[in-house]
Scaffold this motif. Structure first.
Motif, PDB file in Angstrom:
ATOM      1  N   GLN A  61       5.201 -24.216  -0.555  1.00 10.62           N
ATOM      2  CA  GLN A  61       4.499 -25.421  -0.998  1.00 10.62           C
ATOM      3  C   GLN A  61       4.358 -26.320   0.218  1.00 10.62           C
ATOM      4  O   GLN A  61       5.354 -26.661   0.867  1.00 10.62           O
ATOM      5  CB  GLN A  61       5.272 -26.134  -2.105  1.00 10.62           C
ATOM      6  CG  GLN A  61       5.298 -25.362  -3.390  1.00 10.62           C
ATOM      7  CD  GLN A  61       5.977 -26.142  -4.503  1.00 10.62           C
ATOM      8  OE1 GLN A  61       6.517 -27.213  -4.302  1.00 10.62           O
ATOM      9  NE2 GLN A  61       5.927 -25.584  -5.701  1.00 10.62           N
ATOM     10  N   THR A  62       3.109 -26.696   0.523  1.00  9.76           N
ATOM     11  CA  THR A  62       2.837 -27.478   1.727  1.00  9.76           C
ATOM     12  C   THR A  62       2.333 -28.862   1.363  1.00  9.76           C
ATOM     13  O   THR A  62       1.477 -29.024   0.496  1.00  9.76           O
ATOM     14  CB  THR A  62       1.781 -26.753   2.596  1.00  9.76           C
ATOM     15  OG1 THR A  62       2.276 -25.443   2.885  1.00  9.76           O
ATOM     16  CG2 THR A  62       1.537 -27.482   3.878  1.00  9.76           C
ATOM     17  N   SER A  63       2.877 -29.873   2.065  1.00 11.16           N
ATOM     18  CA  SER A  63       2.385 -31.244   1.946  1.00 11.16           C
ATOM     19  C   SER A  63       1.865 -31.651   3.323  1.00 11.16           C
ATOM     20  O   SER A  63       1.876 -30.861   4.261  1.00 11.16           O
ATOM     21  CB  SER A  63       3.500 -32.187   1.485  1.00 11.16           C
ATOM     22  OG  SER A  63       4.447 -32.372   2.516  1.00 11.16           O
ATOM     23  N   SER A  90       8.134 -18.248  -1.957  1.00 22.74           N
ATOM     24  CA  SER A  90       7.262 -19.317  -2.423  1.00 22.74           C
ATOM     25  C   SER A  90       7.056 -20.327  -1.301  1.00 22.74           C
ATOM     26  O   SER A  90       7.985 -20.644  -0.557  1.00 22.74           O
ATOM     27  CB  SER A  90       7.900 -20.006  -3.633  1.00 22.74           C
ATOM     28  OG  SER A  90       7.190 -21.172  -3.975  1.00 22.74           O
ATOM     29  N   THR A 114       6.684 -28.522   4.897  1.00 22.95           N
ATOM     30  CA  THR A 114       6.482 -27.376   4.021  1.00 22.95           C
ATOM     31  C   THR A 114       7.809 -27.062   3.346  1.00 22.95           C
ATOM     32  O   THR A 114       8.868 -27.121   3.975  1.00 22.95           O
ATOM     33  CB  THR A 114       5.999 -26.157   4.833  1.00 22.95           C
ATOM     34  OG1 THR A 114       4.759 -26.499   5.468  1.00 22.95           O
ATOM     35  CG2 THR A 114       5.803 -24.938   3.955  1.00 22.95           C
ATOM     36  N   SER A 115       7.746 -26.750   2.074  1.00 24.05           N
ATOM     37  CA  SER A 115       8.937 -26.377   1.317  1.00 24.05           C
ATOM     38  C   SER A 115       8.885 -24.874   1.080  1.00 24.05           C
ATOM     39  O   SER A 115       7.914 -24.361   0.515  1.00 24.05           O
ATOM     40  CB  SER A 115       8.966 -27.135  -0.012  1.00 24.05           C
ATOM     41  OG  SER A 115      10.072 -26.727  -0.764  1.00 24.05           O
ATOM     42  N   ARG A 128      13.094 -27.483   3.451  1.00 23.56           N
ATOM     43  CA  ARG A 128      11.998 -28.350   3.853  1.00 23.56           C
ATOM     44  C   ARG A 128      11.928 -28.330   5.368  1.00 23.56           C
ATOM     45  O   ARG A 128      12.859 -28.786   6.044  1.00 23.56           O
ATOM     46  CB  ARG A 128      12.214 -29.760   3.328  1.00 23.56           C
ATOM     47  CG  ARG A 128      12.055 -29.844   1.817  1.00 23.56           C
ATOM     48  CD  ARG A 128      12.483 -31.171   1.250  1.00 23.56           C
ATOM     49  NE  ARG A 128      12.306 -31.424  -0.163  1.00 23.56           N
ATOM     50  CZ  ARG A 128      12.403 -30.604  -1.170  1.00 23.56           C
ATOM     51  NH1 ARG A 128      12.614 -29.370  -0.972  1.00 23.56           N
ATOM     52  NH2 ARG A 128      12.270 -30.982  -2.423  1.00 23.56           N
TER      53      ARG A 128
END
Length: 192
Positions: free
Chosen positions: A97-99, A95, A103-104, A121
């Motif tokens: 998840q990018t901010s 999985s 990125t996580s 992270r």
């Protein structure tokens, strides 16, 4: 048995010396090629020390990884990250998840039943681009005590082979005693 050039070394000694020098040259060339390749291709070696990525990547494999921006990672990539405890973990991405800042990644070893306990992270990761089965054992051995002992033995043997010692031959093949030093430090050649 006298041979051209005044050498009295036996053919067995010549063969042993030849083998030692050849092996040393080959190992040196391999080290140079590996170092140049890693610099040119911008890859770093990773040794897989557990079976968490089996059966795709077995324990003892040598992985080659390239550092990439974490935003370029996709599910299914095998990446290596350093966890909060300082330990390196190399698992498959399940999985992403990018901010805007980081990125996580949720990672899971192929042989593990569940993903790693916490997401990682990161801003960059080492993405595994290739792996070679069992070569990691060799790399780990050469970087440990065994490799250091072998390197020392090669240096000592090379010096024994390349540095002349004892009596030498004068031009024409006559034996000449080894040079001695005077008290003042000047070399004195002792005649035939």
């Amino acid at each position: 048995m006298s041979r051209p050039g005044g050498s009295r070394r036996s053919s067995t000694t010549d063969r042993v010396v030849g083998v030692v020098l050849t092996v040393t040259a080959v190992l040196g060339a391999l080290c140079i090629v590996a170092t140049a390749g890693s610099l040119v291709l911008d890859v770093k070696p990773l040794v897989f020390t557990s079976g968490s990525m089996a059966p795709d990547i077995e324990t003892g494999a040598l992985g080659l990884a390239r550092t990439v921006d974490a935003r370029d990672v996709v599910e299914g990539d095998v990446v290596s990250v350093v966890g909060r405890d300082g330990a390196r973990v190399t698992h498959r991405v399940v999985s992403v998840q990018t901010s805007s800042r980081e990125t996580s990644l949720v990672l899971k070893g192929d042989a593990n039943a569940v993903p790693d306990a916490e997401p990682y992270r990161v801003t960059s990761v080492d993405r595994v681009v290739a792996d070679v089965p069992r070569l990691g054992y060799v790399a780990a051995w050469f970087s440990g005590r065994g490799g250091i002992v072998l390197a020392g033995a090669v240096v000592v043997l090379s010096l024994l082979v390349l540095v002349p010692r004892g009596a030498t031959r004068a031009p024409g093949g006559a034996r000449r005693a080894p040079a001695r030093r005077r008290a003042g430090g000047n070399r004195v050649e002792v005649g035939p």
